[in-house]
Design an enzyme around this catalytic site. Structure first.
Site, short mmCIF file in Angstrom:
data_model
loop_
_atom_site.label_atom_id
_atom_site.label_comp_id
_atom_site.label_asym_id
_atom_site.label_seq_id
_atom_site.Cartn_x
_atom_site.Cartn_y
_atom_site.Cartn_z
N CYS A 158 99.82 76.08 74.79
CA CYS A 158 99.46 74.68 74.47
C CYS A 158 100.66 73.85 74.00
O CYS A 158 100.58 72.63 73.95
CB CYS A 158 98.36 74.64 73.42
N HIS B 262 98.17 68.05 69.69
CA HIS B 262 97.51 68.87 70.73
C HIS B 262 96.00 68.79 70.50
O HIS B 262 95.51 69.02 69.38
CB HIS B 262 98.01 70.30 70.64
N ASN C 52 89.89 70.84 75.37
CA ASN C 52 91.25 71.31 75.12
C ASN C 52 91.85 71.72 76.47
O ASN C 52 91.40 72.69 77.07
CB ASN C 52 91.18 72.50 74.16
#
Ligand code: UT7
Length: 341
Positions: free
Chosen positions: A120, A262, A292
């Site tokens: 990520c 994020h 996500n």
């Protein structure tokens, strides 16, 4: 007297184009909740997610990367790109990298092209690498893409991960410019802790499994995450990294107009804002719409906010990410003038 070579001195990497791409299939919470003993209420209240997009059969990470990359190039002030960097956890194949395929599909055959694997945090790492290439004079114009098809590694039986992650891609074009220009990236703060490698992982599919002499277990091909522990680390690491980068940039928390973290979980983003003493309403978030999307999450959030007119030229933006590895990273920029689609 010879003309000074502008590539002989360090230059800044300046963001000059942006784009994104989502697969055509939105998957609302109810669709997953029905088969996973979950509920729209649980998913929304624990994560902030309302839907995510899953790729349809035959769509690959490179397809989404090409969609985002083409938009970013279109919005930049020139189509000349000499380097393509793709940050991804879900490459089309273990070998070769996805970036050369993306470059060729975009008509950029011959460009330098490689992948960055930092889960990520991949997009922030890729920005840092691209910035270094530009600063050294090795590249003049870099297309940086974060692209994922997480649906390819999610265990459809695992409700703790299936409801969180989604597919998509976001991209920016960076050009050589001056450090005091709007759009100039940096400084950066990057870090990692391999002690925590097992907390976010796909156990199988690599050399470790193939050379183990043991047949892989069926679950080893899937992504796993120790959610609760990761949550704690995510807040702490992004907060520490963002604080470090603000200090290096000489910015106070109150100077930040937009906090782009994020998009892991709305509760993480809110805690992060609180820790940094940045008002929660300065959080840029699209997690409700896309979930996500790992390495794609920051450029997707940036592109959506830009398209909605939320990011305006001259505003100060803080980017911070955390992910598997563990890895973390942050940077800052003043938002440049970029045309809207
Ligand atoms: O992108 C990389 C970085 N990723 C992150 O930073 C993600 C970090 N972690 C998280 O966002 C959260 O930990 C999750 C969203 C993954 C989980 O939320 P949580 O509030 O930490 O829940 P939990 O794991 O503590 O589980 C609470 C309860 C458990 O039931 P019991 O043991 O209390 O009876 C789980 O079994 O919720 C249950 N649960 C669910 N219930 C309904 C877990 N997943 C679900 C679900 N639907 N999808």
């Amino acid at each position: 007297m010879s003309t000074p070579d502008p590539w002989n001195r360090p230059r800044a990497a300046v963001l000059c184009g942006i784009g994104s791409c989502l697969p055509p299939r939105p998957v609302p919470n109810d669709v997953l909740a029905a088969r996973l003993d979950s509920s729209d209420e649980w998913i929304r209240s624990r994560t902030g997610i309302g839907q995510r997009y899953f790729a349809t059969a035959g769509t690959t990470t490179s397809d989404l990367a090409v969609g985002a990359g083409a938009q970013a190039i279109k919005s930049a002030d020139s189509s000349e790109v000499d380097t393509v960097v793709v940050a991804t956890t879900t490459p089309d194949r273990p070998c070769p990298a996805t970036a050369p395929v993306v470059a060729t599909k975009l008509g950029l055959t011959g460009a330098a092209a490689f992948d960055v694997a930092a889960v990520c945090t991949g997009f922030v790492y890729a920005l840092a690498v691209a910035t270094g290439l530009i600063a050294s004079g090795s590249a003049k114009r870099v297309l940086v893409i974060g692209a994922e098809t997480y649906s390819s590694i999610l265990n459809p039986e695992d409700r703790t991960t299936s409801v969180i992650f989604g597919d998509g891609a976001g991209a920016v074009v960076l050009r050589a410019g001056e450090p005091d220009e709007p759009g100039a990236l940096g400084p950066f703060d990057l870090g990692s802790d391999g002690e925590c490698a097992d907390l976010i992982t796909v156990r199988g599919g690599g050399a470790e499994e193939r050379l183990s002499g043991v047949d892989p277990a069926p679950g080893d091909r899937y992504f796993t995450m120790a959610g609760k522990e990761v949550f704690r680390h995510a807040v702490h690491r992004m907060s520490a990294s963002a604080t470090a980068v603000l200090a290096r940039a000489g910015w106070q928390p109150g100077d930040v107009d937009h906090l782009v973290g994020h998009q892991a979980n709305i509760r993480i983003l809110n805690r992060l804002a609180d820790d940094l003493r940045i008002p929660r309403e300065r959080n840029v978030t699209n997690i409700e719409q896309v979930g996500n999307t790992s390495a794609a999450s920051i450029p997707l959030a940036l592109d959506h906010a830009h398209a909605e007119g939320r990011l305006n030229a001259g505003e100060r933006v803080l980017l911070t990410a955390f992910g598997g590895g563990f890895t973390w990273g942050s940077t800052v920029l003043t938002w440049p003038q970029i045309s809207r689609p």
